[in-house]
Design an enzyme around this catalytic site. Structure first.
Site, PDB file in Angstrom:
ATOM      1  N   SER A  24       4.814  -0.526  -2.955  1.00  0.00           N
ATOM      2  CA  SER A  24       4.073  -1.775  -2.804  1.00  0.00           C
ATOM      3  C   SER A  24       3.651  -1.914  -1.347  1.00  0.00           C
ATOM      4  O   SER A  24       2.900  -1.080  -0.852  1.00  0.00           O
ATOM      5  CB  SER A  24       4.929  -2.958  -3.279  1.00  0.00           C
ATOM      6  N   HIS A  36       1.263  -1.192  -6.212  1.00  0.00           N
ATOM      7  CA  HIS A  36       0.801  -2.552  -6.457  1.00  0.00           C
ATOM      8  C   HIS A  36      -0.523  -2.763  -5.740  1.00  0.00           C
ATOM      9  O   HIS A  36      -0.572  -2.817  -4.519  1.00  0.00           O
ATOM     10  CB  HIS A  36       1.834  -3.564  -5.962  1.00  0.00           C
ATOM     11  N   MET A  84       7.865  -4.777  -1.114  1.00  0.00           N
ATOM     12  CA  MET A  84       8.669  -5.980  -1.290  1.00  0.00           C
ATOM     13  C   MET A  84       8.970  -6.181  -2.769  1.00  0.00           C
ATOM     14  O   MET A  84       8.261  -5.699  -3.644  1.00  0.00           O
ATOM     15  CB  MET A  84       7.952  -7.201  -0.728  1.00  0.00           C
ATOM     16  N   ASP A 140      10.623  -4.495  -8.152  1.00  0.00           N
ATOM     17  CA  ASP A 140      10.026  -3.635  -9.172  1.00  0.00           C
ATOM     18  C   ASP A 140      10.531  -2.206  -9.003  1.00  0.00           C
ATOM     19  O   ASP A 140      10.559  -1.673  -7.898  1.00  0.00           O
ATOM     20  CB  ASP A 140       8.499  -3.680  -9.063  1.00  0.00           C
TER      21      ASP A 140
END
Length: 350
Positions: free
Chosen positions: A170, A197, A291, A294
């Site tokens: 991410s 992401h 962050m 996931d």
């Protein structure tokens, strides 16, 4: 750092500066300065020494890309780009990430797919995360090494035949993924799925960048696509990437347009869990900087299926969120510096 990061908001629109300031201050973030262009931003950042900067891309006098380059050179400060989620915006945003920006976010006020309140909450959360970014081991190093050889030479002596690799990331991930893939030789017997992401308008361009940077064949995932030896699929923004079939060393995938109980889409968890359920050959799960949590349930599924798990270490992570949550599961076999991850994948690290 205190619970209220000190922030400078940079945008050439007075309305947008006011909107962003209101959102951040309502979320408990302290806005200590504003600037109308990149040149003014340099002065304000030098004066107030903020914890984080939100930076527009297109501005008069000095645009956001040049401003980020100057800030990283003169007074390194975690910077979040606020950009339009369009293909043109993707080009500019990737240039800003190359210059040293930590992450990017959709500009508030445009047409967005989520509710306004949820968008505001995510902006506040992202600013807080970017404020915690470690520039010494992450974004600043990435900016300094981009375009050069950032990885060591790896061998494929330890890679098992028909190995499937799932890489999740991410915040700080675009450069990290590029450096990992650049370290995997084209002849390695791996097929790779990348879940970063990122919004839909960005993932195609991201795949093109990765394809130019490594010896593997990289493309954006499409519904029903297949991926075999030496190939990489990048999850499309806005949809989950799930493996539906595995045969003869080739994966078949589908794009899933439902939340599947996840708060991000694409989700690393969905891809890893589908691989664990479908693939009966060796699997390697990799969690890079980012962050949130996931990937935590995904690495558990891969470990339960007999696969190996690698997590990026804290020192080289821009944001040590996803790798930390993965490590907390007790399922991570190797915690490695970013430039050792490729070797861990193909060298058979325990």
């Amino acid at each position: 750092m205190t619970d209220a990061p000190r922030t400078v908001v940079v945008d050439d629109s007075r309305f947008m500066r006011g909107l962003i300031t209101d959102i951040l201050e309502s979320g408990g973030i302290d806005v200590v300065g504003e600037a109308a262009d990149g040149a003014e931003a340099l002065t304000v950042v030098a004066e107030v020494e903020p914890d984080v900067v939100t930076m527009d891309v297109e501005m008069p006098r000095m645009d956001g890309i040049e401003a980020v380059e100057r800030i990283m050179r003169e007074q390194p400060t975690p910077t979040l780009m606020l950009s339009a989620y369009t293909e043109d915006g993707a080009e500019e945003t990737f240039a800003a990430l190359d210059a040293g920006a930590v992450d990017f976010f959709a500009k508030p006020g445009g047409e967005v797919s989520m509710g306004v309140s949820r968008l505001e909450e995510q902006l506040v959360e992202t600013v807080r995360s970017v404020a915690e970014a470690d520039l010494s081991g992450g974004a600043a190093v990435a900016a300094a090494t981009h375009g050069g050889s950032a990885t060591t030479t790896t061998t494929t002596d330890g890679v098992e035949p028909n190995t499937t690799v799932v890489i999740g990331s991410s915040t700080g991930g675009p450069d990290a993924v590029e450096r990992v893939l650049a370290g995997i030789p084209g002849g390695a017997d791996v097929r790779v799925l990348v879940v970063q992401h990122m919004p839909e308008a960005f993932t195609g361009r991201f795949a093109d960048r990765l394809d130019s940077a490594c010896s593997l064949a990289v493309s954006e995932a499409t519904d029903g696509a297949r991926v075999g030896r030496g190939e990489v699929l990048v999850a499309r923004g806005g949809k989950h990437l799930a493996v539906t079939r595995y045969s003869g060393g080739r994966l078949r995938v589908e794009l899933v347009d439902e939340d599947r109980g996840q708060n991000v889409r694409p989700s690393v968890n969905v891809t890893m869990e589908s691989v664990a359920e479908t693939v009966d050959d060796p699997i390697v799960g990799v969690i890079l900087t980012g962050m949130g949590d996931d990937g935590a349930t995904g690495v558990t599924a891969i470990d339960d299926a007999g696969g190996r798990i690698i997590a990026q270490d804290e020192e080289t992570s821009v944001v040590y969120g996803m790798p930390k949550r993965a490590a907390a599961t007790g399922r991570v076999g190797s915690v490695l510096p970013l430039d050792d991850v490729a070797g861990g994948i193909v060298g058979g690290a325990p």
